[in-house]
Scaffold this motif. Structure first.
Motif, PDB file in Angstrom:
ATOM      1  N   CYS A 512       0.831  -1.225   0.000  1.00  0.00           N
ATOM      2  CA  CYS A 512       0.000   0.000   0.000  1.00  0.00           C
ATOM      3  C   CYS A 512       0.857   1.263   0.000  1.00  0.00           C
ATOM      4  CB  CYS A 512      -0.968   0.008   1.182  1.00  0.00           C
ATOM      5  SG  CYS A 512      -2.137  -1.368   1.177  1.00  0.00           S
ATOM      6  N   SER A 513       2.002   1.192  -0.730  1.00  0.00           N
ATOM      7  CA  SER A 513       2.907   2.350  -0.873  1.00  0.00           C
ATOM      8  C   SER A 513       3.358   2.902   0.465  1.00  0.00           C
ATOM      9  CB  SER A 513       2.227   3.454  -1.697  1.00  0.00           C
ATOM     10  OG  SER A 513       1.785   2.967  -2.936  1.00  0.00           O
ATOM     11  N   ASN A 514       3.328   2.050   1.494  1.00  0.00           N
ATOM     12  CA  ASN A 514       3.677   2.461   2.865  1.00  0.00           C
ATOM     13  C   ASN A 514       2.752   3.558   3.396  1.00  0.00           C
ATOM     14  OD1 ASN A 514       5.801   0.654   3.147  1.00  0.00           O
ATOM     15  ND2 ASN A 514       7.316   2.100   2.321  1.00  0.00           N
ATOM     16  N   SER A 536      -5.146   8.224  -1.219  1.00  0.00           N
ATOM     17  CA  SER A 536      -6.162   7.526  -2.000  1.00  0.00           C
ATOM     18  C   SER A 536      -5.476   6.698  -3.079  1.00  0.00           C
ATOM     19  CB  SER A 536      -7.155   8.521  -2.617  1.00  0.00           C
ATOM     20  OG  SER A 536      -6.479   9.425  -3.481  1.00  0.00           O
ATOM     21  N   GLY A 537      -6.285   6.012  -3.876  1.00  0.00           N
ATOM     22  CA  GLY A 537      -5.763   5.148  -4.924  1.00  0.00           C
ATOM     23  C   GLY A 537      -5.814   3.686  -4.506  1.00  0.00           C
ATOM     24  N   ARG A 538      -5.740   2.812  -5.499  1.00  0.00           N
ATOM     25  CA  ARG A 538      -5.820   1.381  -5.202  1.00  0.00           C
ATOM     26  C   ARG A 538      -4.713   0.950  -4.263  1.00  0.00           C
ATOM     27  NH1 ARG A 538      -5.580  -3.599  -9.655  1.00  0.00           N
ATOM     28  NH2 ARG A 538      -5.632  -5.286  -8.081  1.00  0.00           N
ATOM     29  N   TYR A 539      -3.519   1.546  -4.451  1.00  0.00           N
ATOM     30  CA  TYR A 539      -2.378   1.182  -3.604  1.00  0.00           C
ATOM     31  C   TYR A 539      -1.980   2.344  -2.687  1.00  0.00           C
ATOM     32  CZ  TYR A 539      -2.044  -2.464  -7.168  1.00  0.00           C
ATOM     33  OH  TYR A 539      -2.329  -3.485  -8.018  1.00  0.00           O
ATOM     34  N   CYS A 540      -2.908   3.254  -2.460  1.00  0.00           N
ATOM     35  CA  CYS A 540      -2.663   4.449  -1.620  1.00  0.00           C
ATOM     36  C   CYS A 540      -1.493   5.259  -2.155  1.00  0.00           C
ATOM     37  CB  CYS A 540      -2.399   4.052  -0.157  1.00  0.00           C
ATOM     38  SG  CYS A 540      -3.757   3.136   0.595  1.00  0.00           S
ATOM     39  N   GLU A 541      -1.340   5.222  -3.507  1.00  0.00           N
ATOM     40  CA  GLU A 541      -0.205   5.914  -4.121  1.00  0.00           C
ATOM     41  C   GLU A 541      -0.493   7.385  -4.374  1.00  0.00           C
ATOM     42  OE1 GLU A 541      -2.796   4.546  -7.538  1.00  0.00           O
ATOM     43  OE2 GLU A 541      -2.259   3.871  -5.543  1.00  0.00           O
ATOM     44  N   CYS A 542      -1.719   7.787  -4.208  1.00  0.00           N
ATOM     45  CA  CYS A 542      -2.104   9.173  -4.469  1.00  0.00           C
ATOM     46  C   CYS A 542      -2.350   9.917  -3.153  1.00  0.00           C
ATOM     47  CB  CYS A 542      -3.372   9.228  -5.322  1.00  0.00           C
ATOM     48  SG  CYS A 542      -3.179   8.545  -6.978  1.00  0.00           S
ATOM     49  N   ASP A 543      -2.212  11.224  -3.236  1.00  0.00           N
ATOM     50  CA  ASP A 543      -2.601  12.058  -2.098  1.00  0.00           C
ATOM     51  C   ASP A 543      -2.992  13.432  -2.623  1.00  0.00           C
ATOM     52  OD1 ASP A 543      -0.289  13.950  -2.085  1.00  0.00           O
ATOM     53  OD2 ASP A 543       0.851  12.144  -1.572  1.00  0.00           O
TER      54      ASP A 543
END
Length: 788
Positions: A512-514, A536-543
């Motif tokens: 989850c991208s840490n 946010s994002g599928r892998y929590c890569e966005c903010d």
């Protein structure tokens, strides 16, 4: 958009911090919290559906999909206050008279949202009154009893001036019938008085006369009463007050104005004093009258002041303390603890008791004080009063109005707020009433603790992973033992390594991208301390907080940060939305962008010609001005002279010229086209005037005054005459100055001469003390003849 973002900062924080897992939990977080049923960004938890209303709309949730139930109020009984006058033919029963409006309401309360209603109170004229006279019959009140024996009929006559429906009752008290309050010897029990005084046996409290409208019966029964006696100075009046308050049936109280006149010349015992007589059981606040006598005084202690306040308030009794001057201070302190009570000074023999009662009644009835029953946990109530003569009150002062006369109407604004939902969500009832009155407002409280969409929930819904939860309000509420957005996992599968593989991006070892946790093979992004910063994002890569900044603001405050890229508002561009597409700041005074000498980039002129600079490329340090640049051409075309008169037709035909008669006829400032006024010298040192402008078709227009202004030659004669006159005047002035100086000099010399002359006279005088050394003597014989 900036306003929405600001509101999110202020209000959305409480909604997000609530971490609501359902719509019901969300709406209890605050009055501005709403639950979105349809949107959820990838990687966001279910609690992200709960946010401030403005924030939900800014995220794209349509108003139809937002659950936001609001509280409301309803009036169930609203009988108008009674209007009637004393002495009219209309006679109403007490229960048919209305002094408070409305009488019954229902309030639907949402957490944090107050519901406000108005309450009207009007003192009805000719309202019935019940008055119970409670008298201390200890020996010190002997002379008072004689005056009270005729009180009934006299008081009836006075009260008829106030109401046509008046009843009066009588009771007496002495003290508890145990030591050390009275003497328990047989003789003293028969006659507690000393000497030949005939006194009745001591007693605690006796109801002599129930409330009646027959004043003569009052006089008759009171006339048969006898004084008693006790040992200590304080009396047992509190026992008597308690029984009068709680024994409504035996006393005969009606649901009308209830007055209790407490007459004594001594202090009082209160809770705890009973221990002196071995009485330790606290007063139970119940009626114990048998044959009109209080029978449990030896068993229960005296009531406390707080206990009396409670019972007097419950039974709507207003107390008048008629006490002697000696105990005024004590009973005034007691009055401050008992609402709707008054204190009057009783004369030594109670002769002023009627006027005392009338004055106290007027004082009590001129003030209305609202009180409410015990509030449910988490419910608060606020009052605001609108009294006579524009006097308003808030807080505790909002509960009351003073100086009210019969027929006056006052209003109260009452706000009820629920700060939390009851555990079981059941309805509650509270009551509000004016102190001393039997009428009240009944309020049914209904708490909004769930959303309407929860009633439409589908238990064991297929949308919740094969029926492992209830699908309600757009989300799954999982059954026990199941977790995940769609209840797709059991609690035993949460830590499985196989699940973690679904939470890693391709060619990455980070779960989850840490920025989140892997739950049931799906990333649940971590919440930050600042609730407005979201992963946010599928892998929590966005903010929404790691975009480029300008002036310390994300996206310069001119856009939204989505997945670390700025999405700019209209009229803004750039990586940080710091480039404005608005050209108004580049518009020059001539209506051209950058004066036609540059391009407008991000709201700033970029001059294409390096000679020009300034906010709109208007300045050129090395350029001639408009007037100087066109001076020679205007001179050759208008006056056929100047440096370009020979090449005028070739070099100076780029503008249209118009001759005018005078400077007043030249175009003036304020016209649409940019205009320059010029004043130049020609080859003959004459001044000529012209204007230069560019019209909308980019054509140069010149207006010239047809006649130059040439300087005229000097007038010699006046100049010569002036010079000669100046020389003569200067000569005369010098001569006068010389003459003045000579006069001053001569006067000084003459004064000096006069002074020296006076000094010379002093030197010629003879010294008064001078004496000549020569003495003359005459011979006496000189001149005589010889022989004589």
């Amino acid at each position: 958009m900036k306003l929405i973002y600001f509101c999110t900062l202020i209000g959305g924080s409480d909604c997000i911090k609530a971490n609501a897992k359902s719509c019901g939990e969300c709406i209890q977080a605050g009055p501005n919290c709403g639950w979105c049923k349809n949107f959820l960004q990838e990687g966001e938890p279910t609690s992200a559906r709960c946010d401030d209303l403005a924030a939900l709309k800014s995220k794209g949730c349509s108003p139809d999909e937002i659950e936001n139930p609001r509280g409301k109020k309803g009036v169930l009984k609203n009988k108008e206050v009674t209007n009637r006058s004393k002495g009219t033919a209309e006679k109403l029963k007490p229960e048919d008279i209305t002094q408070i409006q409305p009488q019954q309401l229902v309030l639907k309360l949402r957490t944090g949202e107050p519901q406000t209603f108005s309450l009207k109170f009007k003192r009805a004229e000719d309202y019935p009154i019940d008055l119970y006279y409670l008298m201390d019959l200890s020996y010190s009140m002997k002379d008072d009893l004689e005056n009270v024996k005729s009180l009934g009929t006299a008081l009836m006559r006075e009260m008829e001036k106030i109401t046509s429906d008046f009843r009066i009752g009588f009771g007496s008290f002495v003290e508890k019938t145990v030591m050390p309050y009275i003497s328990t010897t047989p003789a003293k029990l028969r006659n507690p008085c000393t000497g030949d005084q005939n006194c009745t046996s001591p007693f605690s409290y006796k109801n002599v006369l129930n409330l009646t409208s027959e004043g003569k019966l009052f006089n008759e029964l009171v006339g048969k009463q006898h004084i008693s006696g006790n040992l200590d100075s304080p009396e047992g009046g509190f026992d008597a007050i308690m029984q009068v308050a709680v024994c409504g049936t035996q006393i005969g109280w009606r649901n009308v104005t209830r007055l209790l006149v407490f007459s004594t010349d001594a202090g009082f015992h209160f809770a705890g004093d009973g221990k002196l007589g071995g009485i330790v059981l606290p007063n139970d606040g119940r009626c114990h009258l048998e044959n009109n006598m209080y029978t449990m005084s030896h068993y229960y202690d005296y009531p406390s002041i707080a206990h009396l306040v409670q019972k007097l308030s419950e039974n709507n009794i207003q107390t008048i303390f008629a006490v002697t001057e000696e105990f005024q201070a004590v009973y005034k302190e007691l009055k401050n603890l008992i609402p709707k009570s008054a204190v009057g000074t009783l004369s030594a023999n109670s002769s002023n008791v009627i006027q005392l009662i009338i004055d106290a009644y007027n004082s009590l009835s001129s003030e209305v004080i609202l009180e409410n029953s015990k509030l449910p946990k988490g419910v608060t109530i606020n009052y605001k009063s609108y009294c006579k003569n524009g006097v308003n009150g808030t807080g505790e002062n909002g509960r009351k109005c003073s100086n009210i006369s019969i027929g006056d109407e006052v209003k109260f604004e009452i706000s009820v707020t629920a700060n939390e939902c009851p555990k079981k969500g059941q309805n509650e009832t509270i009551k509000i009433k004016p102190l001393g009155f039997t009428e009240e407002v009944e309020i049914n409280l209904q708490f909004i603790c769930e959303c309407q969409c929860q009633n439409e929930g589908i238990p064991n819904s297929p949308d919740c992973h094969q029926g492992n939860g209830t699908f309600e309000c757009g989300a799954c509420r999982c059954n026990e033992g199941r977790i995940g957005k769609e209840c797709e996992c059991s609690t035993d599968e949460v830590n499985s390594e196989d699940m973690d593989a679904y939470c890693r991006r391709e060619n990455s070892t980070e779960i989850c991208s840490n920025n989140g946790e892997c739950v049931c093979g799906q990333c649940v992004c971590r919440k930050r301390e600042n609730t407005n910063e979201v992963y946010s994002g599928r892998y929590c890569e966005c903010d929404n907080f790691n975009c480029d900044r300008s002036n310390g603001l994300i996206c310069g405050g001119n856009g939204n940060c989505k997945c670390r890229v700025c999405e700019c508002f209209p009229n803004f561009t750039g990586s940080a939305c710091d480039c404005s597409l608005d050209t108004s700041s580049c518009m020059a005074s001539n209506g051209q962008i950058c004066n036609g000498r540059g391009t407008c980039e991000c709201g700033t002129c970029n001059c294409t010609d390096p000679k020009f600079q300034g906010p709109t490329c208007e300045m050129c340090q090395t350029c001639l001005g408009v007037c100087a640049a066109h001076k020679d051409c205007v001179q050759c075309r208008a006056f056929k002279k100047g440096e370009k008169k020979d090449t005028c037709s070739q070099d100076c035909m780029h503008f249209n010229m118009t001759l005018v008669e005078s400077r007043d006829k030249l175009p003036q400032p304020g016209q649409p086209d940019p205009l320059s006024h010029c004043k130049e010298k020609d080859v003959d040192d004459c001044w000529f005037y012209f204007t230069y402008s560019i019209n909308a078709n980019n054509e140069a227009i010149v207006h010239v005054v047809e006649t130059p202004e040439c300087p005229t030659g000097p007038d010699i004669i006046p100049i010569v005459a002036g010079v000669v006159a100046g020389i003569v005047l200067i000569g005369l002035a010098l001569l006068l100055i010389w003459k003045l100086l000579m006069i001053i000099h001569d006067r000084r010399e003459f004064a000096k001469f006069e002074k020296e002359k006076m000094n010379a006279k002093w030197d010629t005088q003879e010294n008064p003390i001078y004496k000549s050394p020569i003495n003359n003597f005459k011979n006496p014989n000189y001149g005589r003849k010889a022989g004589l």
